[in-house]
Scaffold this motif. Structure first.
Motif, mmCIF file in Angstrom:
data_model
loop_
_atom_site.group_PDB
_atom_site.id
_atom_site.type_symbol
_atom_site.label_atom_id
_atom_site.label_comp_id
_atom_site.label_asym_id
_atom_site.label_seq_id
_atom_site.Cartn_x
_atom_site.Cartn_y
_atom_site.Cartn_z
ATOM 1 N N ILE A 274 0.949 -1.005 -0.147
ATOM 2 C CA ILE A 274 0.035 -0.028 0.112
ATOM 3 C C ILE A 274 0.955 1.350 -0.027
ATOM 4 N N HIS B 244 0.062 0.733 -4.317
ATOM 5 C CA HIS B 244 -0.892 -0.224 -4.854
ATOM 6 C C HIS B 244 -2.082 -0.093 -3.830
ATOM 7 N N ARG B 245 -3.321 -0.561 -4.566
ATOM 8 C CA ARG B 245 -4.785 -0.608 -3.979
ATOM 9 C C ARG B 245 -5.357 -1.835 -4.493
ATOM 10 N N GLU B 246 -5.140 -2.460 -5.720
ATOM 11 C CA GLU B 246 -5.571 -3.755 -5.995
ATOM 12 C C GLU B 246 -4.612 -4.613 -5.863
ATOM 13 N N LEU C 294 -6.126 -3.553 4.752
ATOM 14 C CA LEU C 294 -6.820 -2.883 3.843
ATOM 15 C C LEU C 294 -7.924 -2.017 4.205
ATOM 16 N N ASN D 262 -6.642 1.363 5.528
ATOM 17 C CA ASN D 262 -6.177 2.306 4.655
ATOM 18 C C ASN D 262 -7.444 2.541 3.768
ATOM 19 N N ILE E 141 -9.374 0.726 1.858
ATOM 20 C CA ILE E 141 -9.517 -0.051 0.540
ATOM 21 C C ILE E 141 -10.487 -1.243 0.960
#
Length: 337
Positions: free
Chosen positions: A178, A182-184, A208, A211, A213
């Motif tokens: 992260i 990166h998010r995916e 996730l 953050n 996500i």
């Protein structure tokens, strides 16, 4: 000509029954007599029969190791030889032998443990994994037989265990990705029948969530702890989604994940970054060299053996569990977005 107990008794000027008691380490025999008998045995080249000695002393000086898989599967993953190396170092130091049992399923595992315990073949047992539906742990607990588990049990009451903070370790891996933009982020683990897989999935989800996500079920997969298992899991994800990064809870699985990404036409790390787990020696020589979480596998073995032997020797044990620290080893399998 074979040397017998009678020969030793004659040399030490004691009765044969006294020699037997010395071999059994009977506390009623004086130190002076014990030294004289052991000196006679050494001079004559007499070696006590291990089985007879264990019958007399009710101690085998042997630890049982229970593998969760067949021999072929277990030794194909470097985790098990490395954890066993740690156990064997302590066993050698403390003068214990090791009895290893492998199995193809839980029924065979339980049968092996029952044979070890009821047959008085070992003084204590180390279970090399912890399942969510584990029949061995409650059985050993009910039998009041000394044992230690490598891996946090789902029900830890009355159980001695050694593990990493797997939730925290998985958060560490996910947060690293992260922070690199990166998010995916996909997640690939071994079977969810193992507590370690559940904990690492929880750590991934927590990172996730913290953050902002959202967790996507289509980005999470499980398969067997092998290169082919990692390959199959990654292929299933890539049929649905295209993540920019993957947390893989085993380095050997990560090798399969890299192979699947390449077969689908992606570059690692330019298109897909990957973080593994365990920091096995081969991870440094992967293409690209694998960024991974070092779980100190050798120390897991060391601590589990030390904890079990401390119990067997009835030493004061301050805690029923030991957490072995982890660290992230940064190599070349991740890039910033």
């Amino acid at each position: 000509m074979n040397v017998t107990i009678k020969d030793v008794a004659k040399r030490a000027n004691v009765a044969p029954s006294t020699v037997s008691r010395v071999i059994a380490d009977n506390p009623r025999i004086s130190k002076e007599t014990k030294e004289r008998v052991w000196k006679a045995m050494e001079e004559l080249g007499y070696y006590p029969n291990a089985i007879a000695r264990s019958l007399a002393s009710k101690v085998t000086n042997t630890l049982g190791l229970i593998m969760p898989r067949s021999t072929e599967e277990a030794f194909s993953n470097p985790f098990f030889p490395e954890v066993m190396r740690g156990i064997s170092v302590v066993a050698h130091r403390e003068k214990y032998d090791l009895l290893l049992s492998t199995s193809g399923n839980q029924e065979e595992e339980k049968e092996a443990v029952i044979n070890m315990v009821k047959g008085k073949r070992v003084d204590g047992i180390i279970l090399l994994s912890s399942r969510t539906t584990d029949e061995l742990i409650p059985w050993l607990r009910d039998e009041k037989f000394p044992f230690v588990v490598i891996g946090k049990p789902l029900d830890a009451k009355g159980v001695y265990w050694v593990d990493n903070d797997n939730i925290g370790a998985s958060k560490l891996a996910t947060n690293y990705l992260i922070k690199h933009g990166h998010r995916e982020i996909a997640f690939i683990s071994g079977s969810l029948e193992y507590v370690v897989s559940l904990d690492r999935l929880d750590g991934y989800k927590l990172a996730l969530e913290e953050n902002g996500i959202p967790f996507k079920r289509e980005l999470a997969e499980q398969d067997e702890f092998s290169e082919d298992g990692g390959y199959r899991a990654m292929m299933r994800i890539l049929e649905r989604e295209k993540p920019t990064a993957v947390v893989v809870t085993d380095d050997v699985m990560a090798f399969g994940v890299i192979r699947a990404a390449i077969d689908k036409g992606y570059r690692v790390p330019e298109d897909i970054s990957i973080v593994g787990f365990n920091n096995i020696p081969l991870s440094a020589f992967a293409n690209p060299p694998l960024t991974t979480i070092d779980i100190s596998t050798f120390d897991l073995g060391i601590k589990s053996a030390e904890l079990l032997i401390a119990r067997l020797k009835q030493k004061d044990v301050d805690t029923d569990h030991i957490i072995v620290p982890v660290k992230l080893v940064e190599r070349k399998s991740c890039v910033a977005r």
